[in-house]
Design a protein around this motif. Structure first.
Motif, PDB file in Angstrom:
ATOM      1  N   GLN A 115      -2.056 -11.038  -2.645  1.00 51.32           N
ATOM      2  CA  GLN A 115      -1.947 -11.896  -2.648  1.00 51.32           C
ATOM      3  C   GLN A 115      -2.415 -13.214  -3.174  1.00 51.32           C
ATOM      4  O   GLN A 115      -1.828 -14.486  -3.210  1.00 51.32           O
ATOM      5  CB  GLN A 115      -1.673 -12.717  -0.727  1.00 51.32           C
ATOM      6  N   GLU A 116      -3.670 -13.370  -2.793  1.00 49.99           N
ATOM      7  CA  GLU A 116      -4.610 -13.616  -3.366  1.00 49.99           C
ATOM      8  C   GLU A 116      -5.070 -14.438  -4.738  1.00 49.99           C
ATOM      9  O   GLU A 116      -4.614 -15.380  -5.498  1.00 49.99           O
ATOM     10  CB  GLU A 116      -6.382 -13.807  -2.950  1.00 49.99           C
ATOM     11  N   ARG A 117      -4.557 -13.301  -5.588  1.00 52.89           N
ATOM     12  CA  ARG A 117      -4.612 -13.082  -7.203  1.00 52.89           C
ATOM     13  C   ARG A 117      -3.076 -14.349  -7.221  1.00 52.89           C
ATOM     14  O   ARG A 117      -3.009 -15.199  -8.250  1.00 52.89           O
ATOM     15  CB  ARG A 117      -3.792 -12.644  -7.396  1.00 52.89           C
ATOM     16  N   TYR A 118      -2.005 -14.052  -6.460  1.00 49.56           N
ATOM     17  CA  TYR A 118      -0.880 -15.280  -6.342  1.00 49.56           C
ATOM     18  C   TYR A 118      -0.978 -16.806  -6.693  1.00 49.56           C
ATOM     19  O   TYR A 118      -0.179 -17.067  -7.710  1.00 49.56           O
ATOM     20  CB  TYR A 118       0.314 -14.243  -6.042  1.00 49.56           C
ATOM     21  N   LEU A 119      -2.254 -16.795  -5.017  1.00 49.21           N
ATOM     22  CA  LEU A 119      -1.842 -18.353  -4.546  1.00 49.21           C
ATOM     23  C   LEU A 119      -2.744 -18.548  -6.435  1.00 49.21           C
ATOM     24  O   LEU A 119      -2.349 -19.747  -6.763  1.00 49.21           O
ATOM     25  CB  LEU A 119      -2.806 -18.437  -4.142  1.00 49.21           C
ATOM     26  N   ALA A 120      -3.691 -18.096  -6.551  1.00 44.94           N
ATOM     27  CA  ALA A 120      -4.927 -18.221  -7.690  1.00 44.94           C
ATOM     28  C   ALA A 120      -3.938 -18.806  -8.668  1.00 44.94           C
ATOM     29  O   ALA A 120      -4.132 -19.812  -9.444  1.00 44.94           O
ATOM     30  CB  ALA A 120      -5.775 -17.952  -7.673  1.00 44.94           C
ATOM     31  N   ALA A 121      -3.026 -17.304  -9.059  1.00 48.34           N
ATOM     32  CA  ALA A 121      -2.389 -17.927 -10.473  1.00 48.34           C
ATOM     33  C   ALA A 121      -1.091 -19.192 -10.182  1.00 48.34           C
ATOM     34  O   ALA A 121      -0.961 -19.823 -11.020  1.00 48.34           O
ATOM     35  CB  ALA A 121      -1.215 -16.919 -10.171  1.00 48.34           C
ATOM     36  N   VAL A 122      -0.232 -19.433  -9.068  1.00 51.46           N
ATOM     37  CA  VAL A 122       0.089 -21.137  -9.065  1.00 51.46           C
ATOM     38  C   VAL A 122      -0.680 -22.091  -9.083  1.00 51.46           C
ATOM     39  O   VAL A 122      -0.046 -22.502 -10.336  1.00 51.46           O
ATOM     40  CB  VAL A 122       0.635 -20.445  -7.381  1.00 51.46           C
ATOM     41  N   THR A 138       0.316 -15.781 -19.939  1.00 50.86           N
ATOM     42  CA  THR A 138      -0.234 -14.793 -19.805  1.00 50.86           C
ATOM     43  C   THR A 138      -2.107 -14.921 -20.101  1.00 50.86           C
ATOM     44  O   THR A 138      -2.784 -14.664 -18.997  1.00 50.86           O
ATOM     45  CB  THR A 138       0.606 -13.918 -19.627  1.00 50.86           C
ATOM     46  N   ALA A 139      -2.132 -15.029 -21.625  1.00 50.33           N
ATOM     47  CA  ALA A 139      -3.291 -14.753 -21.963  1.00 50.33           C
ATOM     48  C   ALA A 139      -4.118 -15.751 -20.876  1.00 50.33           C
ATOM     49  O   ALA A 139      -5.734 -16.143 -21.235  1.00 50.33           O
ATOM     50  CB  ALA A 139      -3.582 -15.119 -23.487  1.00 50.33           C
ATOM     51  N   GLU A 140      -3.494 -17.671 -21.502  1.00 48.62           N
ATOM     52  CA  GLU A 140      -3.679 -19.069 -20.891  1.00 48.62           C
ATOM     53  C   GLU A 140      -4.583 -18.877 -19.276  1.00 48.62           C
ATOM     54  O   GLU A 140      -5.118 -18.906 -19.268  1.00 48.62           O
ATOM     55  CB  GLU A 140      -3.492 -20.063 -21.725  1.00 48.62           C
ATOM     56  N   LEU A 141      -3.357 -17.625 -18.800  1.00 47.30           N
ATOM     57  CA  LEU A 141      -3.743 -17.928 -17.628  1.00 47.30           C
ATOM     58  C   LEU A 141      -5.095 -17.337 -17.035  1.00 47.30           C
ATOM     59  O   LEU A 141      -5.548 -17.503 -16.375  1.00 47.30           O
ATOM     60  CB  LEU A 141      -2.138 -17.700 -16.372  1.00 47.30           C
ATOM     61  N   ALA A 142      -5.260 -15.967 -17.688  1.00 47.20           N
ATOM     62  CA  ALA A 142      -5.991 -15.100 -17.809  1.00 47.20           C
ATOM     63  C   ALA A 142      -7.142 -15.719 -18.300  1.00 47.20           C
ATOM     64  O   ALA A 142      -8.243 -15.570 -17.469  1.00 47.20           O
ATOM     65  CB  ALA A 142      -5.762 -13.501 -18.215  1.00 47.20           C
ATOM     66  N   GLU A 143      -7.263 -16.399 -18.953  1.00 49.34           N
ATOM     67  CA  GLU A 143      -8.550 -17.361 -19.541  1.00 49.34           C
ATOM     68  C   GLU A 143      -8.849 -18.173 -18.040  1.00 49.34           C
ATOM     69  O   GLU A 143     -10.665 -17.934 -18.317  1.00 49.34           O
ATOM     70  CB  GLU A 143      -8.758 -17.763 -21.086  1.00 49.34           C
ATOM     71  N   GLU A 144      -8.072 -19.048 -17.928  1.00 48.22           N
ATOM     72  CA  GLU A 144      -8.805 -19.737 -16.672  1.00 48.22           C
ATOM     73  C   GLU A 144      -8.634 -19.416 -15.424  1.00 48.22           C
ATOM     74  O   GLU A 144      -9.921 -19.671 -14.725  1.00 48.22           O
ATOM     75  CB  GLU A 144      -7.184 -20.941 -16.684  1.00 48.22           C
ATOM     76  N   LEU A 145      -8.403 -17.915 -15.509  1.00 49.72           N
ATOM     77  CA  LEU A 145      -8.748 -16.447 -13.935  1.00 49.72           C
ATOM     78  C   LEU A 145      -9.885 -16.194 -14.437  1.00 49.72           C
ATOM     79  O   LEU A 145     -10.309 -15.844 -12.494  1.00 49.72           O
ATOM     80  CB  LEU A 145      -7.507 -16.652 -13.529  1.00 49.72           C
ATOM     81  N   VAL A 147      -9.728 -12.957 -15.711  1.00 43.20           N
ATOM     82  CA  VAL A 147      -9.147 -11.882 -15.186  1.00 43.20           C
ATOM     83  C   VAL A 147      -8.713 -11.521 -16.104  1.00 43.20           C
ATOM     84  O   VAL A 147      -8.814 -12.424 -17.310  1.00 43.20           O
ATOM     85  CB  VAL A 147      -8.827 -12.159 -14.011  1.00 43.20           C
ATOM     86  N   THR A 148      -8.321 -10.461 -16.664  1.00 37.07           N
ATOM     87  CA  THR A 148      -7.037  -9.647 -17.077  1.00 37.07           C
ATOM     88  C   THR A 148      -5.934 -10.384 -17.577  1.00 37.07           C
ATOM     89  O   THR A 148      -5.689 -10.429 -16.640  1.00 37.07           O
ATOM     90  CB  THR A 148      -7.132  -8.655 -17.296  1.00 37.07           C
ATOM     91  N   GLU A 149      -5.931 -10.014 -18.735  1.00 38.36           N
ATOM     92  CA  GLU A 149      -4.076 -10.108 -18.923  1.00 38.36           C
ATOM     93  C   GLU A 149      -3.005 -10.174 -17.519  1.00 38.36           C
ATOM     94  O   GLU A 149      -2.120 -10.270 -17.170  1.00 38.36           O
ATOM     95  CB  GLU A 149      -3.236 -10.160 -20.278  1.00 38.36           C
ATOM     96  N   GLU A 150      -3.217  -8.382 -17.474  1.00 37.16           N
ATOM     97  CA  GLU A 150      -2.543  -7.315 -16.434  1.00 37.16           C
ATOM     98  C   GLU A 150      -2.703  -7.816 -15.294  1.00 37.16           C
ATOM     99  O   GLU A 150      -2.035  -7.929 -14.969  1.00 37.16           O
ATOM    100  CB  GLU A 150      -3.632  -5.906 -16.293  1.00 37.16           C
ATOM    101  N   GLU A 151      -4.545  -8.805 -15.110  1.00 36.52           N
ATOM    102  CA  GLU A 151      -3.942  -8.851 -13.257  1.00 36.52           C
ATOM    103  C   GLU A 151      -3.816  -9.944 -14.000  1.00 36.52           C
ATOM    104  O   GLU A 151      -2.654 -11.019 -12.324  1.00 36.52           O
ATOM    105  CB  GLU A 151      -5.584  -9.214 -13.050  1.00 36.52           C
TER     106      GLU A 151
END
Length: 309
Positions: A115-122, A138-145, A147-151
């Motif tokens: 749930q926390e990962r979802y809020l951070a991703a949004v 997904t790659a740009e979002l993972a770099e911003e957070l 985390v890995t692309e899978e997460e």
């Protein structure tokens, strides 16, 4: 108390907090003073709950949860620290309401980390969309957070669990058509599909059976006759019918198992196995019995069913 102004209620609340700090919990006056403080600060609960009035949950439920947060704030507040109660209470009440949404508003139970990962991703997706002028991948979002692309993908996927559509909700077929409910569009498993492969494998064996064995199978499984009735129909003993059925079904079972093994071998090697393929098709015509294969004698003594081709 309701006629009391905001500042008057705040001064009275501060005074009662100092009084409450000097009372032992077992003192009856402690319970009275504590209840009075909670009642004086109920407007804080309504103020915080109003921030979440856009949520689908009922406002009365949100106020009830916020009241629990107020009680926790009253029990945990220390007036000697020099901090106003409002400063301490509002985050406590808001946190309790947010915890309520997190634990109960998801239709499916999702781990808190997801749930926390979802809020951070949004939030990260909104920031990147402003910078890039498009939705981030997904790659740009993972770099911003960090985390890995899978997460990152898991966080975005979890967002679909926040809300579920009702099976009775209508799906519009057109601008002027209200559509039909989703439950009416769901398919179901065809019971005949499970035995389709067995029928294909059994056809060659059944087409090669002698006429007597065909007749026995037809009367038993299509006509629904007992072994005694079949024996009287074809002029043999019931024991003989039993042996015919046993031998025929054993041969059919071995043929199906061999065909299945050959099919699996052919798929594995990519080469034909040399086993017998499907024979001529068996068609069925409705009659006195449930159905009669083409070329088989009818149990009512009528002529054989001919192939229309």
């Amino acid at each position: 108390m309701r006629a009391m102004g905001k500042y008057e209620a705040r001064r009275l609340s501060d005074a009662l907090f100092h009084r409450l700090a000097g009372l032992p919990p077992e003192d009856p006056a402690h319970s009275y003073v504590r209840g009075t403080v909670i009642e004086l600060n109920m407007p804080l609960v309504r103020f915080v709950a109003a921030r979440f009035r856009h949520r689908p949950e009922d406002l009365d439920d949100i106020i009830q949860v916020g009241t629990v947060g107020l009680i926790k704030a009253v029990d945990g507040f220390d007036p000697d620290r020099g901090v106003e109660f409002v400063t301490y209470a509002i985050p406590t009440i808001s946190g309790e309401i947010k915890r309520f949404f997190r634990d109960t508003s998801w239709p499916l139970r999702v781990p808190r980390s997801v749930q926390e990962r979802y809020l951070a991703a949004v939030h990260a997706s909104d920031r990147l969309e402003q910078v890039l002028g498009r939705l981030p991948d997904t790659a740009e979002l993972a770099e911003e957070l960090h985390v890995t692309e899978e997460e990152a993908a898991e966080g975005l996927e979890a967002g679909r669990l926040c809300r579920c559509d009702s099976l009775d909700s209508l799906r519009e077929d057109g601008p002027d058509d209200p559509g039909s409910a989703l439950v009416n569009r769901l398919g179901s498993c065809d019971p005949e599909l499970e035995v389709a492969e067995l029928r294909v494998m059994a056809k060659p064996f059944l087409n090669r059976l002698p006429e007597r064995e065909r007749t026995v199978l037809l009367l038993r499984f299509w006509g629904g006759l007992t072994q005694s009735e079949i024996a009287a129909e074809i002029g043999v003993s019931q024991m003989h019918v039993s042996r015919i059925l046993a031998a025929t079904l054993t041969g059919l079972r071995e043929h199906i198992e061999g065909t299945a093994a050959g099919t699996a071998e052919g798929r594995a090697t990519g080469r034909p196995t040399g086993r017998a393929g499907p024979g001529p098709p068996i068609e069925f015509r409705a009659g006195r019995v449930a159905a009669t294969p083409v070329g088989w004698p009818r149990p009512d003594g009528g002529p054989r069913v001919k192939d229309p081709g």
